[in-house]
Design an enzyme around this catalytic site. Structure first.
Site, mmCIF file in Angstrom:
data_model
loop_
_atom_site.group_PDB
_atom_site.id
_atom_site.type_symbol
_atom_site.label_atom_id
_atom_site.label_comp_id
_atom_site.label_asym_id
_atom_site.label_seq_id
_atom_site.Cartn_x
_atom_site.Cartn_y
_atom_site.Cartn_z
ATOM 1 N N ASP A 166 22.981 -38.806 32.128
ATOM 2 C CA ASP A 166 23.521 -37.761 31.252
ATOM 3 C C ASP A 166 22.462 -37.211 30.298
ATOM 4 O O ASP A 166 22.515 -36.039 29.925
ATOM 5 C CB ASP A 166 24.702 -38.305 30.446
ATOM 6 C CG ASP A 166 25.867 -38.706 31.330
ATOM 7 O OD1 ASP A 166 26.245 -37.897 32.188
ATOM 8 O OD2 ASP A 166 26.388 -39.819 31.174
ATOM 9 N N HIS A 172 24.654 -47.566 29.714
ATOM 10 C CA HIS A 172 25.704 -47.209 30.670
ATOM 11 C C HIS A 172 26.691 -48.361 30.754
ATOM 12 O O HIS A 172 26.313 -49.529 30.645
ATOM 13 C CB HIS A 172 25.099 -46.934 32.057
ATOM 14 C CG HIS A 172 26.027 -46.225 32.986
ATOM 15 N ND1 HIS A 172 26.983 -46.894 33.724
ATOM 16 C CD2 HIS A 172 26.164 -44.912 33.301
ATOM 17 C CE1 HIS A 172 27.661 -46.025 34.460
ATOM 18 N NE2 HIS A 172 27.188 -44.823 34.219
#
Length: 430
Positions: free
Chosen positions: A365, A307
């Site tokens: 995600d 991330h």
């Protein structure tokens, strides 16, 4: 506020004091607002990675510690004990509501779920294979034409009506976009259902037979929405703030946020995860795929891992992982080749020193796309689901900005690298 730093121009010797502004937690911010006037220079920060564009009391992220706070509350606690609408209320109003306040908020949201029939006809102008995000963005923007009489941004009551209305209607608009792509009749909202159950009903019910809402599916959506409700000054939130700073109609500002979220580097990442899994094909190909990921000369990427902000682990991923397994087990999807592939990839990557040393852990995600797919939501709708959740944060951020008496229009500067001044030449001399 205290002066702790100063900037010295080595060419002129002139120094400019820089005030360090201290927040409640997190790094200090240097106030450089006088720098251009004092020194005649801009700061250069591509992507705004080191620039605090605003002061906010809503969300705090510590990427190194893997911390996400909504109004000071750890997202882990809210995910375990709260509901999406309670979290939306918290983000907008700043405190956890009482039972009576939450009941009033929920009732107000459910009373606003209907969409004007003329707005629904708007969908007929789209081709059946139009991307749902394009439809949602356009319809949200068109709401400015329907509700112009109750969108005086200087009126606190109008701001409240807008906030409730957009949170209530976005699932209805999303469901209409989905039904349009299928060529199925639109299903009207039911105010006797809870927020996520109502959305599932609008998505999957048909007039010719009853539809039973799976409570686990509704619970999974509620959790996903909590985890995606806000995330500091990300691209779409910054877009909402920048558009809103002009005094634009708030529906137009939210539409701009929807469009920004559409990008594959932002809200479209969970769709990219499933595209990656399709490309791998089977468990037997995972090792070969990871070899390509590690090859610097190969452009293959491991989607859904790592991330930009979280440098350790994504706290949302730890929460959603358990729900992912629960949904797959409840819906009998654990023997699905795609989900088997995803879980095996997760297992192998978490044991691989290459990824562990780089702190490339599964992010939110990776799991959200798997859950949406297990619930029967098509990939083209993944980012729409993200937009429904993030609307709570967008509204809170917009509310905070426009209620600030010192609000100023956003106006980033640039480092110009084009031609210097030159004279126009007639076309005959070019």
């Amino acid at each position: 506020m205290s002066t702790k730093y100063e900037l010295k121009n080595l060419a002129t010797g002139k120094t400019t004091p820089l005030n360090a502004i201290t927040g409640t937690i997190g790094p200090e911010a240097l106030d450089i607002s006088s720098l251009t006037k004092e020194q005649g220079v801009f700061t250069f920060d591509p992507g705004f990675m080191a620039t605090a564009s605003t002061e906010s009391k809503i969300t705090y992220i510590d990427g190194d510690a893997g911390m996400l706070l909504y109004r000071g509350y750890p997202v882990e606690q809210l995910a375990e004990k709260s509901s999406f609408l309670e979290v939306a209320n918290l983000l907008i109003n700043g405190t956890l509501p009482t039972k009576a306040e939450l009941c009033a908020f929920q009732n107000s949201i459910m009373r606003h779920t209907m969409v004007n029939e003329q707005l629904l006809r708007f969908f007929q102008g789209f081709h059946h294979d139009a991307h749902p995000m394009a439809m949602v963005s356009a319809v949200v923007a068109s709401m400015a034409a329907f509700y112009h009489d109750t969108t005086d941004i200087e009126d606190p009551r109008h701001r409240e009506i807008f906030s409730h209305r957009i949170i209530a209607k976005l699932p209805t608009i999303a469901a209409a976009a989905y039904k349009h792509t299928l060529g199925q009749p639109f299903i009207y909202p039911r105010n006797d259902l809870r927020y996520c159950a109502n959305m599932l009903n609008m998505f999957f019910a048909v007039p010719c037979e009853p539809y039973a809402i799976d409570p686990v599916a509704a619970e999974a959506l509620d959790l996903l929405f909590i985890l995606h409700a806000d995330h500091e000054q990300n691209a779409s939130t910054s877009t909402v703030r920048l558009a809103g700073s002009t005094g634009a109609n708030p529906y137009a500002a939210i539409s701009a946020g929807v469009s920004a979220l559409w990008g594959p580097a932002h809200g479209g990442a969970n769709e990219a995860v499933l595209d990656m899994l399709d490309g791998i094909g089977s468990v037997a190909n995972i090792d070969k795929f990871l070899v390509r990921v590690k090859d610097k000369n190969d452009h293959v990427r491991l989607m859904g891992f790592g991330h930009r902000v979280y440098k350790n682990f994504d706290p949302r991923a730890k929460i959603i992982r358990g729900m992912c397994y629960r949904v797959l087990e409840k819906l009998g999807k654990t023997d699905n080749p795609l989900f088997e592939l995803a879980l095996k990839l997760e297992e192998i990557a978490l044991k691989d020193d290459y990824f562990v040393s780089r702190k490339l852990y599964p992010n939110v995600d990776f799991y959200s796309g798997i859950i949406y797919s297990a619930l029967g939501i098509p990939r083209s709708m993944f980012t729409v689901m993200f937009a429904i959740a993030r609307t709570a944060g967008w509204v809170a951020q917009w509310q905070e900005m426009v209620s600030d008496p010192h609000m100023r229009i956003g106006r980033p500067r640039q480092l110009y690298t084009g031609p210097t001044q030159r004279d126009y030449q007639s076309i005959e001399k070019r």
